[in-house]
Scaffold this motif. Structure first.
Motif, PDB file in Angstrom:
ATOM      1  N   PRO A 411       0.811  -1.236   0.000  1.00 23.30           N
ATOM      2  CA  PRO A 411       0.000   0.000   0.000  1.00 23.30           C
ATOM      3  C   PRO A 411       0.840   1.279   0.000  1.00 23.30           C
ATOM      4  CG  PRO A 411      -0.030  -1.064   2.167  1.00 23.30           C
ATOM      5  CD  PRO A 411       0.630  -2.019   1.243  1.00 23.30           C
ATOM      6  N   HIS A 412       2.119   1.184   0.341  1.00 24.20           N
ATOM      7  CA  HIS A 412       2.980   2.375   0.346  1.00 24.20           C
ATOM      8  C   HIS A 412       3.448   2.745  -1.055  1.00 24.20           C
ATOM      9  CE1 HIS A 412       5.678  -1.094   0.499  1.00 24.20           C
ATOM     10  NE2 HIS A 412       6.616  -0.329  -0.017  1.00 24.20           N
ATOM     11  N   ILE A 413       3.186   1.892  -2.046  1.00 21.14           N
ATOM     12  CA  ILE A 413       3.587   2.155  -3.432  1.00 21.14           C
ATOM     13  C   ILE A 413       2.363   2.521  -4.258  1.00 21.14           C
ATOM     14  CG2 ILE A 413       4.679   1.221  -5.504  1.00 21.14           C
ATOM     15  CD1 ILE A 413       6.202  -0.745  -3.731  1.00 21.14           C
ATOM     16  N   THR A 414       2.471   3.584  -5.037  1.00 17.83           N
ATOM     17  CA  THR A 414       1.413   3.955  -5.981  1.00 17.83           C
ATOM     18  C   THR A 414       1.718   3.311  -7.325  1.00 17.83           C
ATOM     19  OG1 THR A 414       0.998   6.075  -4.894  1.00 17.83           O
ATOM     20  CG2 THR A 414       0.280   5.863  -7.185  1.00 17.83           C
ATOM     21  N   PHE A 415       0.814   2.465  -7.818  1.00 15.44           N
ATOM     22  CA  PHE A 415       0.972   1.807  -9.112  1.00 15.44           C
ATOM     23  C   PHE A 415       0.099   2.540 -10.135  1.00 15.44           C
ATOM     24  CE2 PHE A 415       1.962  -1.318  -5.901  1.00 15.44           C
ATOM     25  CZ  PHE A 415       3.085  -1.962  -6.399  1.00 15.44           C
ATOM     26  N   SER A 416       0.698   2.959 -11.223  1.00 14.49           N
ATOM     27  CA  SER A 416      -0.029   3.741 -12.224  1.00 14.49           C
ATOM     28  C   SER A 416      -0.299   2.906 -13.470  1.00 14.49           C
ATOM     29  CB  SER A 416       0.771   4.995 -12.603  1.00 14.49           C
ATOM     30  OG  SER A 416       0.122   5.710 -13.628  1.00 14.49           O
ATOM     31  N   THR A 417      -1.570   2.604 -13.672  1.00 15.28           N
ATOM     32  CA  THR A 417      -2.056   2.019 -14.924  1.00 15.28           C
ATOM     33  C   THR A 417      -3.317   2.784 -15.296  1.00 15.28           C
ATOM     34  OG1 THR A 417      -3.490   0.390 -13.839  1.00 15.28           O
ATOM     35  CG2 THR A 417      -1.197  -0.267 -14.226  1.00 15.28           C
ATOM     36  N   VAL A 418      -3.855   2.505 -16.448  1.00 14.47           N
ATOM     37  CA  VAL A 418      -5.079   3.195 -16.860  1.00 14.47           C
ATOM     38  C   VAL A 418      -6.187   2.966 -15.841  1.00 14.47           C
ATOM     39  CG1 VAL A 418      -6.896   3.314 -18.593  1.00 14.47           C
ATOM     40  CG2 VAL A 418      -4.510   3.105 -19.316  1.00 14.47           C
ATOM     41  N   LEU A 419      -6.373   1.697 -15.432  1.00 12.01           N
ATOM     42  CA  LEU A 419      -7.456   1.376 -14.510  1.00 12.01           C
ATOM     43  C   LEU A 419      -7.205   1.949 -13.121  1.00 12.01           C
ATOM     44  CD1 LEU A 419     -10.112  -0.051 -14.077  1.00 12.01           C
ATOM     45  CD2 LEU A 419      -8.859  -2.167 -13.582  1.00 12.01           C
ATOM     46  N   GLN A 420      -5.973   1.826 -12.623  1.00 11.51           N
ATOM     47  CA  GLN A 420      -5.667   2.337 -11.283  1.00 11.51           C
ATOM     48  C   GLN A 420      -5.808   3.855 -11.217  1.00 11.51           C
ATOM     49  OE1 GLN A 420      -5.181   0.490  -8.543  1.00 11.51           O
ATOM     50  NE2 GLN A 420      -5.509  -1.316  -9.823  1.00 11.51           N
ATOM     51  N   ASP A 421      -5.393   4.548 -12.266  1.00 14.32           N
ATOM     52  CA  ASP A 421      -5.530   6.003 -12.280  1.00 14.32           C
ATOM     53  C   ASP A 421      -6.997   6.417 -12.318  1.00 14.32           C
ATOM     54  OD1 ASP A 421      -2.823   6.063 -12.244  1.00 14.32           O
ATOM     55  OD2 ASP A 421      -2.554   7.040 -14.185  1.00 14.32           O
ATOM     56  N   CYS A 422      -7.806   5.659 -13.063  1.00 15.75           N
ATOM     57  CA  CYS A 422      -9.245   5.957 -13.097  1.00 15.75           C
ATOM     58  C   CYS A 422      -9.871   5.760 -11.723  1.00 15.75           C
ATOM     59  CB  CYS A 422      -9.944   5.075 -14.125  1.00 15.75           C
ATOM     60  SG  CYS A 422      -9.609   5.526 -15.843  1.00 15.75           S
ATOM     61  N   LYS A 423      -9.466   4.715 -11.032  1.00 13.69           N
ATOM     62  CA  LYS A 423      -9.997   4.462  -9.692  1.00 13.69           C
ATOM     63  C   LYS A 423      -9.654   5.603  -8.745  1.00 13.69           C
ATOM     64  CE  LYS A 423     -10.153  -0.613  -9.642  1.00 13.69           C
ATOM     65  NZ  LYS A 423      -9.602  -1.835  -8.989  1.00 13.69           N
ATOM     66  N   ARG A 424      -8.410   6.071  -8.802  1.00 14.66           N
ATOM     67  CA  ARG A 424      -8.009   7.165  -7.912  1.00 14.66           C
ATOM     68  C   ARG A 424      -8.751   8.450  -8.249  1.00 14.66           C
ATOM     69  NH1 ARG A 424      -3.042   4.327  -7.932  1.00 14.66           N
ATOM     70  NH2 ARG A 424      -2.448   5.237  -9.933  1.00 14.66           N
ATOM     71  N   THR A 425      -8.972   8.674  -9.533  1.00 12.87           N
ATOM     72  CA  THR A 425      -9.719   9.866  -9.930  1.00 12.87           C
ATOM     73  C   THR A 425     -11.149   9.819  -9.406  1.00 12.87           C
ATOM     74  OG1 THR A 425      -8.389  10.097 -11.947  1.00 12.87           O
ATOM     75  CG2 THR A 425     -10.498  11.250 -11.894  1.00 12.87           C
ATOM     76  N   LEU A 426     -11.782   8.670  -9.516  1.00 13.12           N
ATOM     77  CA  LEU A 426     -13.144   8.522  -9.000  1.00 13.12           C
ATOM     78  C   LEU A 426     -13.185   8.691  -7.482  1.00 13.12           C
ATOM     79  CD1 LEU A 426     -14.710   5.569 -11.037  1.00 13.12           C
ATOM     80  CD2 LEU A 426     -15.545   7.919 -10.894  1.00 13.12           C
ATOM     81  N   GLU A 427     -12.189   8.149  -6.821  1.00 16.05           N
ATOM     82  CA  GLU A 427     -12.149   8.263  -5.363  1.00 16.05           C
ATOM     83  C   GLU A 427     -12.031   9.721  -4.930  1.00 16.05           C
ATOM     84  OE1 GLU A 427      -9.446   6.688  -1.582  1.00 16.05           O
ATOM     85  OE2 GLU A 427      -9.181   5.811  -3.586  1.00 16.05           O
ATOM     86  N   ARG A 428     -11.179  10.479  -5.629  1.00 17.82           N
ATOM     87  CA  ARG A 428     -11.060  11.910  -5.309  1.00 17.82           C
ATOM     88  C   ARG A 428     -12.364  12.643  -5.581  1.00 17.82           C
ATOM     89  NH1 ARG A 428      -5.763  11.247  -7.499  1.00 17.82           N
ATOM     90  NH2 ARG A 428      -6.470  11.979  -9.533  1.00 17.82           N
ATOM     91  N   TYR A 430     -15.424  11.396  -5.413  1.00 17.74           N
ATOM     92  CA  TYR A 430     -16.351  11.072  -4.324  1.00 17.74           C
ATOM     93  C   TYR A 430     -16.021  11.884  -3.076  1.00 17.74           C
ATOM     94  CZ  TYR A 430     -18.445   7.072  -6.767  1.00 17.74           C
ATOM     95  OH  TYR A 430     -19.129   6.279  -7.656  1.00 17.74           O
ATOM     96  N   GLN A 431     -14.740  12.010  -2.776  1.00 21.82           N
ATOM     97  CA  GLN A 431     -14.326  12.766  -1.592  1.00 21.82           C
ATOM     98  C   GLN A 431     -14.714  14.232  -1.695  1.00 21.82           C
ATOM     99  OE1 GLN A 431     -10.123  11.978  -1.359  1.00 21.82           O
ATOM    100  NE2 GLN A 431     -10.391   9.954  -0.427  1.00 21.82           N
ATOM    101  N   MET A 432     -14.785  14.732  -2.918  1.00 23.02           N
ATOM    102  CA  MET A 432     -15.155  16.129  -3.127  1.00 23.02           C
ATOM    103  C   MET A 432     -16.659  16.326  -3.233  1.00 23.02           C
ATOM    104  SD  MET A 432     -12.119  17.140  -5.830  1.00 23.02           S
ATOM    105  CE  MET A 432     -12.689  18.818  -6.037  1.00 23.02           C
ATOM    106  N   GLY A 433     -17.419  15.238  -3.062  1.00 17.58           N
ATOM    107  CA  GLY A 433     -18.872  15.364  -3.030  1.00 17.58           C
ATOM    108  C   GLY A 433     -19.581  14.966  -4.298  1.00 17.58           C
ATOM    109  N   TRP A 434     -18.847  14.474  -5.304  1.00 19.48           N
ATOM    110  CA  TRP A 434     -19.490  14.080  -6.556  1.00 19.48           C
ATOM    111  C   TRP A 434     -20.276  12.782  -6.354  1.00 19.48           C
ATOM    112  CZ3 TRP A 434     -18.741   9.648  -9.603  1.00 19.48           C
ATOM    113  CH2 TRP A 434     -19.363   9.684 -10.863  1.00 19.48           C
ATOM    114  N   THR A 435     -21.437  12.721  -6.981  1.00 21.31           N
ATOM    115  CA  THR A 435     -22.230  11.492  -6.989  1.00 21.31           C
ATOM    116  C   THR A 435     -22.617  11.177  -8.415  1.00 21.31           C
ATOM    117  OG1 THR A 435     -24.241  12.784  -6.565  1.00 21.31           O
ATOM    118  CG2 THR A 435     -23.135  11.810  -4.664  1.00 21.31           C
TER     119      THR A 435
END
Length: 442
Positions: A411-428, A430-435
């Motif tokens: 978990p201390h390593i950030t792995f960058s792939t198309v899918l992983q980057d999309c997941k992180r973008t969605l998570e951010r 959601y955190q900002m209030g998007w639904t």
């Protein structure tokens, strides 16, 4: 019984006569008055049952009662837009505070199309102590406005004007002539800038430390060499796609500017014959050699061996860079923290070597390296104690299921792939209030 009036039979003075009798109502009023005096109320109460009259409430706190220095500190956390378009409209006092000189020393006017020569002149006339200005993407500013700015603000230290294609040598010559203490000039993507402007910078701005002339296609070795010989305090230089800049410029900077720490010649007409001179730069910490057509492995390895302070190396888009070169980088780069290898000719062995030999590298990007597989990604994650980011974008032989497993294990390593980057973008999001839109039509 023959005593005188006023003495008792025992010869003691008589007690004072008792007070005149009062009716109960009057006596109650008197007692209430006494109690009121003890409580600090001097006025008699209209009704005996009333308590002490309440004190008036304290005045509402007024932010303007704060010292001006505190208000200035508060306003300093706001953007230029917020101060000019909101705060300054509240009252005259706040307007005056927003015009304080400290807010007009460093100006970011980038991408504001309402900025014209006239407005630039007004700003410069009001605050002649401007030390930094950014007019990038301001299409309505001409050479005339920049010349007026330079004349009125001789203390200018940092000048940025990316993508101002309407500006010419006239602007840079004015800045160089009027602002002798200039330290930073970033004017990337100015098609009309030529060696004439650079000659003025090189001859008049001896304090220059940071230059960016990327995508200024008319600049050549002639102007660059004059800057190298005249600006001996240079610490940062960045060029990009300057096809008239060759090995001669690289050699000149390596010979005359010993304080250089950051060097970038992405896509310039530079070869290993020029790059090898960079080994003379003992303070070199960041080197960007992306898309250098004639760059060989031996030159890169020698730079890493001799530039002991190197902490960031970008070799992207150099197809010739191979596994052996990366192994030497991992072994010899004792202070290296960032290594970018996008679209290089490397395999899993390069990642395994980094994990095995490097104790410092934190960021590795091997995107678009088609020979990278699950094995390389897994072994560098397992072996490296320093790794914090691994870029695997479009490494098509790396299975997404493997990456998902690595994400869970490390978990201390950030792995960058198309899918992983999309997941992180969605998570951010959601955190900002998007639904997500859950309407029936979707």
């Amino acid at each position: 019984g023959g005593g005188t009036a006023g003495q008792s039979g025992e010869g003691q003075p008589a007690s004072p006569p008792p007070p005149a009798p009062q009716d109960e109502k009057e006596q109650g009023r008197e007692e209430e008055k006494e109690r009121g005096s003890e409580a600090g109320c001097e006025d008699p109460l209209e009704h005996p049952g009333d308590s002490c009259r309440e004190l008036p409430p304290p005045p509402t706190p007024d932010i303007n009662q704060l010292p001006p220095s505190i208000l200035l500190k508060i306003f300093s956390n706001l953007s230029l837009n917020e101060r000019c378009l909101s705060v300054s409209l509240v009252c005259k006092y706040w307007r005056d505070l927003c015009l304080d000189f400290q807010f007009w020393k460093q100006l970011d006017l980038s991408s504001r199309q309402q900025v014209t020569d006239e407005l630039l002149e007004k700003i410069a006339s009001r605050s002649q102590n401007i030390t930094e200005i950014n007019i990038s993407d301001c299409r309505n500013v001409s050479d005339t406005g920049v010349c007026i700015l330079a004349i009125k603000c001789p203390g200018l230290l940092r000048y940025t004007a990316y993508r101002c294609k309407q500006l010419s040598d006239t602007s840079i010559i004015a800045v160089a002539s009027q602002c002798p203490h200039l330290q930073k000039v970033h004017v990337g993507n100015q098609d009309r800038l030529t060696d004439e402007g650079l000659k003025q910078l090189g001859s008049k701005c001896r304090e220059l430390k940071d230059i960016h002339f990327g995508q200024c296609y008319k600049i050549s070795d002639e102007g660059m060499i004059i800057i190298a010989k005249g600006c001996l305090k240079l610490q940062r230089i960045y060029m990009q796609e300057n096809k008239l800049v060759t090995d001669q410029s690289v050699k000149a900077f390596a010979e005359h500017c010993p304080e250089l720490q950051y060097v970038g010649f992405m896509g310039c007409s530079v070869t290993s014959k020029g790059v090898i001179h960079l080994t003379n730069l003992r303070n070199l910490s960041s080197l960007d050699l992306r898309h250098i057509t004639e760059l060989d492995n031996e030159t890169v390895m020698e730079i890493v061996r001799r530039c002991k302070n190197l902490n960031s190396l970008n070799l992207c888009l150099n197809w010739i860079i191979n596994d052996r070169c990366v192994e030497v980088i991992a072994r010899e780069g004792r202070n290296l923290k960032e290594l970018y290898l996008v679209s290089c000719k490397i395999t899993d062995y390069a990642l395994i070597a980094i994990g095995r030999y490097s104790m410092t590298i934190e960021t590795v990007d091997v995107g678009w390296c088609k020979e990278i597989t699950d094995r390389g990604a897994t072994q560098i994650a397992q072996r490296s104690k320093s790794l914090r980011y691994l870029g695997l974008m479009r490494c098509d032989q790396v299975n997404e299921a493997t990456v998902e497993q690595l994400v869970q294990q490390y978990p201390h390593i950030t792995f960058s792939t198309v899918l992983q980057d999309c997941k992180r973008t969605l998570e951010r999001a959601y955190q900002m209030g998007w639904t997500p839109n859950m309407s029936s039509g979707s």
